[in-house]
Write a protein that holds these residues in place. Structure first.
Motif, PDB file in Angstrom:
ATOM      1  N   SER A  31      -9.809  14.488  -7.504  1.00  0.00           N
ATOM      2  CA  SER A  31      -8.090  14.328  -6.624  1.00  0.00           C
ATOM      3  C   SER A  31      -8.638  14.448  -5.177  1.00  0.00           C
ATOM      4  CB  SER A  31      -7.584  15.846  -6.612  1.00  0.00           C
ATOM      5  OG  SER A  31      -6.578  16.067  -5.805  1.00  0.00           O
ATOM      6  N   PRO A  32      -8.668  13.382  -4.673  1.00  0.00           N
ATOM      7  CA  PRO A  32     -10.139  13.437  -3.725  1.00  0.00           C
ATOM      8  C   PRO A  32      -9.147  14.258  -2.241  1.00  0.00           C
ATOM      9  CG  PRO A  32      -8.504  11.180  -3.721  1.00  0.00           C
ATOM     10  CD  PRO A  32      -8.369  11.994  -4.773  1.00  0.00           C
ATOM     11  N   ALA A  33     -10.377  14.189  -1.437  1.00  0.00           N
ATOM     12  CA  ALA A  33      -9.830  15.111  -0.052  1.00  0.00           C
ATOM     13  C   ALA A  33      -9.034  13.839   1.076  1.00  0.00           C
ATOM     14  CB  ALA A  33     -11.400  15.668   0.234  1.00  0.00           C
ATOM     15  N   THR A  34      -9.553  13.229   1.162  1.00  0.00           N
ATOM     16  CA  THR A  34      -8.435  12.394   2.346  1.00  0.00           C
ATOM     17  C   THR A  34      -8.117  11.205   1.330  1.00  0.00           C
ATOM     18  OG1 THR A  34     -10.065  10.304   2.432  1.00  0.00           O
ATOM     19  CG2 THR A  34     -10.403  12.303   3.694  1.00  0.00           C
ATOM     20  N   ALA A  35      -6.360  11.238   1.946  1.00  0.00           N
ATOM     21  CA  ALA A  35      -5.521  10.717   1.412  1.00  0.00           C
ATOM     22  C   ALA A  35      -4.124  10.373   2.243  1.00  0.00           C
ATOM     23  CB  ALA A  35      -5.056  10.671  -0.235  1.00  0.00           C
ATOM     24  N   GLY A  36      -4.049   9.355   2.847  1.00  0.00           N
ATOM     25  CA  GLY A  36      -2.566   9.696   3.489  1.00  0.00           C
ATOM     26  C   GLY A  36      -1.400   9.377   3.011  1.00  0.00           C
ATOM     27  N   PRO A  37      -0.169   9.094   3.239  1.00  0.00           N
ATOM     28  CA  PRO A  37       1.039   9.494   3.102  1.00  0.00           C
ATOM     29  C   PRO A  37       1.292   7.963   1.630  1.00  0.00           C
ATOM     30  CG  PRO A  37       1.008   8.990   5.210  1.00  0.00           C
ATOM     31  CD  PRO A  37      -0.377   8.972   4.967  1.00  0.00           C
ATOM     32  N   MET A  38       2.104   8.332   1.158  1.00  0.00           N
ATOM     33  CA  MET A  38       2.616   8.024  -0.056  1.00  0.00           C
ATOM     34  C   MET A  38       3.773   6.544   0.807  1.00  0.00           C
ATOM     35  SD  MET A  38       3.182   9.996  -3.376  1.00  0.00           S
ATOM     36  CE  MET A  38       3.968  11.030  -3.143  1.00  0.00           C
ATOM     37  N   SER A  39       3.460   5.497  -0.540  1.00  0.00           N
ATOM     38  CA  SER A  39       4.995   4.337  -0.101  1.00  0.00           C
ATOM     39  C   SER A  39       5.569   3.942  -1.182  1.00  0.00           C
ATOM     40  CB  SER A  39       3.940   3.762   0.516  1.00  0.00           C
ATOM     41  OG  SER A  39       2.811   3.932   1.804  1.00  0.00           O
ATOM     42  N   LEU A  40       6.165   3.616  -1.410  1.00  0.00           N
ATOM     43  CA  LEU A  40       6.895   2.831  -2.634  1.00  0.00           C
ATOM     44  C   LEU A  40       7.207   1.655  -2.201  1.00  0.00           C
ATOM     45  CD1 LEU A  40      10.054   5.709  -2.777  1.00  0.00           C
ATOM     46  CD2 LEU A  40       7.643   5.314  -4.677  1.00  0.00           C
ATOM     47  N   ARG A  41       7.556   0.902  -3.603  1.00  0.00           N
ATOM     48  CA  ARG A  41       7.725  -0.438  -3.082  1.00  0.00           C
ATOM     49  C   ARG A  41       9.010  -0.489  -4.149  1.00  0.00           C
ATOM     50  NH1 ARG A  41       3.141  -4.931  -2.637  1.00  0.00           N
ATOM     51  NH2 ARG A  41       2.553  -3.394  -4.482  1.00  0.00           N
ATOM     52  N   TYR A  42      10.146  -1.324  -3.661  1.00  0.00           N
ATOM     53  CA  TYR A  42      11.059  -2.083  -5.066  1.00  0.00           C
ATOM     54  C   TYR A  42      10.341  -3.947  -4.889  1.00  0.00           C
ATOM     55  CZ  TYR A  42      14.532   1.091  -4.447  1.00  0.00           C
ATOM     56  OH  TYR A  42      15.448   2.884  -5.293  1.00  0.00           O
ATOM     57  N   LYS A  43      10.659  -3.888  -6.002  1.00  0.00           N
ATOM     58  CA  LYS A  43      10.043  -5.238  -7.042  1.00  0.00           C
ATOM     59  C   LYS A  43      10.353  -6.761  -6.043  1.00  0.00           C
ATOM     60  CE  LYS A  43       7.825  -7.150 -10.720  1.00  0.00           C
ATOM     61  NZ  LYS A  43       8.915  -8.611 -10.865  1.00  0.00           N
ATOM     62  N   THR A  44      10.278  -7.958  -6.553  1.00  0.00           N
ATOM     63  CA  THR A  44      11.074  -8.587  -6.164  1.00  0.00           C
ATOM     64  C   THR A  44      12.109  -8.755  -6.705  1.00  0.00           C
ATOM     65  OG1 THR A  44       9.146 -10.013  -5.180  1.00  0.00           O
ATOM     66  CG2 THR A  44      11.018 -11.582  -5.851  1.00  0.00           C
ATOM     67  N   GLY A  45      13.299  -9.494  -7.054  1.00  0.00           N
ATOM     68  CA  GLY A  45      14.161  -9.447  -7.467  1.00  0.00           C
ATOM     69  C   GLY A  45      15.486  -8.360  -7.688  1.00  0.00           C
ATOM     70  N   SER A  46      15.108  -6.713  -7.192  1.00  0.00           N
ATOM     71  CA  SER A  46      15.111  -5.858  -7.548  1.00  0.00           C
ATOM     72  C   SER A  46      17.470  -5.886  -7.150  1.00  0.00           C
ATOM     73  CB  SER A  46      14.894  -4.733  -7.019  1.00  0.00           C
ATOM     74  OG  SER A  46      14.092  -4.310  -7.824  1.00  0.00           O
ATOM     75  N   SER A  47      17.845  -4.847  -6.718  1.00  0.00           N
ATOM     76  CA  SER A  47      19.208  -5.462  -6.276  1.00  0.00           C
ATOM     77  C   SER A  47      19.731  -3.537  -6.200  1.00  0.00           C
ATOM     78  CB  SER A  47      19.954  -6.122  -6.562  1.00  0.00           C
ATOM     79  OG  SER A  47      21.008  -5.947  -8.031  1.00  0.00           O
ATOM     80  N   PRO A  48      20.968  -3.604  -6.771  1.00  0.00           N
ATOM     81  CA  PRO A  48      21.433  -2.611  -6.696  1.00  0.00           C
ATOM     82  C   PRO A  48      22.369  -2.838  -8.278  1.00  0.00           C
ATOM     83  CG  PRO A  48      22.372  -3.085  -4.777  1.00  0.00           C
ATOM     84  CD  PRO A  48      22.004  -4.321  -4.901  1.00  0.00           C
ATOM     85  N   HIS A  49      22.129  -3.511  -9.109  1.00  0.00           N
ATOM     86  CA  HIS A  49      22.336  -3.826 -10.362  1.00  0.00           C
ATOM     87  C   HIS A  49      21.141  -4.148 -10.980  1.00  0.00           C
ATOM     88  CE1 HIS A  49      26.396  -5.114  -8.764  1.00  0.00           C
ATOM     89  NE2 HIS A  49      25.716  -5.486  -7.890  1.00  0.00           N
TER      90      HIS A  49
END
Length: 338
Positions: free
Chosen positions: A241-259
């Motif tokens: 569990s490293p000492a240095t780590a910036g904030p996380m990010s999230l990514r929706y995959k190509t083709g994602s939609s409300p459906h």
């Protein structure tokens, strides 16, 4: 001289009073009344106080100990309803003072160390996760043995689909320990037999016949441990569990939609154990694909709140991540170090 009166003085006067039966009427009445008074005083409530016997030293009813409620002192049944101490079993010791545990938000009560974000604890949700209890095959504080090999990592992308890596201190986890992408993003500390060591991030899968315990390192990482010409060396390694780590990010995959949508977590300090979407029916846990995206096939919860749990049980809730396919969006949170 006249006649002597000696006889009158020598003879006692008549003793009529002693000759009669004594009159005991009045003394007897007075004595009886005194006796009755004493008896009456003896039976009055509280008459025992100050008579040499402690108050309440009566054998009428023995105290009955009532089992205490959790967190409460023991009580003794008493006509006066006054709490008493439980029977002593040894030298008196002061009771420990309960110290509130600092809210760590999610999981192992360390969320307070992370950047501001809505967060909650596994303990608060009704279950307590022990250290690393949500981990898969790779567990914290456990050492593993295997071999290190090398491959051409190119730009550092791999089966975890993170995209190009900021540096090439990366590795591919063997198929067994990769465990359908559960190892993705994990930081691993590697030590070679000669004493050299380094930390790599798992971004790829080493397919069979890679054996359990084996790590396939980028050529650049392998060179930190041994001459690349060697090609294969014994190693030991463990989760970090490293000492240095910036904030996380999230990514929706190509083709994602409300459906239909799929989302992945990027830049997490600790391995991710679960990801959930908030829906009308509550939190819904998403299945994880072997290519490191969490899937919502029917679109339920896409674009809403996301709850992420690491292997230590810490949970972070992220809001405001819209469904923008193939766009890395900052989450402004990070798991605490362990």
């Amino acid at each position: 001289m006249g006649p002597r009166t000696t006889t009158q003085h020598g003879t006692p006067p008549p003793r009529r009073r002693h000759g009669r039966k004594p009159d005991l009427g009045v003394p007897l009445v007075l004595g009886t009344l005194a006796l009755l008074g004493c008896l009456l005083l003896a039976f009055l409530p509280g008459s025992g106080n100050g008579s040499g016997h402690p108050a309440g030293d009566s054998a009428a009813v023995a105290p009955v100990t009532v089992p205490p409620l959790t967190g409460s002192p023991a009580m003794t049944a008493d006509p006066t309803n006054v709490p008493t101490k439980p029977p002593s079993t040894g030298p008196s010791t002061p009771s420990p003072t309960a110290t509130p545990t600092p809210s760590t938000g999610p999981g192992p009560r360390r969320t307070s160390a992370a950047p501001p974000a809505a967060a909650e604890s596994v303990a608060a949700a009704g279950s307590v996760a022990s250290t690393g209890s949500l981990a898969g095959r790779i567990k914290p504080e456990v050492g593993y043995r295997g071999v290190a090999t090398a491959y051409d990592a190119a730009d550092g992308n791999g089966a975890c689909l993170y995209g190009p890596a900021p540096d090439l201190m990366v590795a591919a986890m063997n198929h067994t320990d990769y465990e359908s992408a559960r190892a993705c993003g994990a930081y691993v500390r590697i030590r070679a037999a000669g004493g050299a060591s380094l930390t790599v991030r798992i971004v790829n899968e080493c397919p069979l016949p890679c054996a359990p315990g084996q790590l396939d390192l980028s050529r650049q990482a392998f060179a930190e441990l041994a001459d690349p010409e060697v090609g294969r060396i014994p190693i030991t390694w463990e989760l970090l569990s490293p000492a240095t780590a910036g904030p996380m990010s999230l990514r929706y995959k190509t083709g994602s939609s409300p459906h239909w949508c799929a989302v992945q977590v990027i830049g997490h300090r600790n391995p991710v154990a679960a990801l959930e979407f908030r829906t009308a029916g509550g939190w819904r846990r998403l299945p994880r694909s072997a290519y490191n995206y969490f899937l919502s096939p029917g679109g339920s919860g896409c674009g809403g709140s996301i709850r992420i749990t690491d292997i230590y049980g810490q949970r972070l809730v992220v809001d405001g991540i819209a469904v923008k396919p193939d766009v890395v969006q900052p989450a402004r949170v990070q798991f605490a170090r362990h």
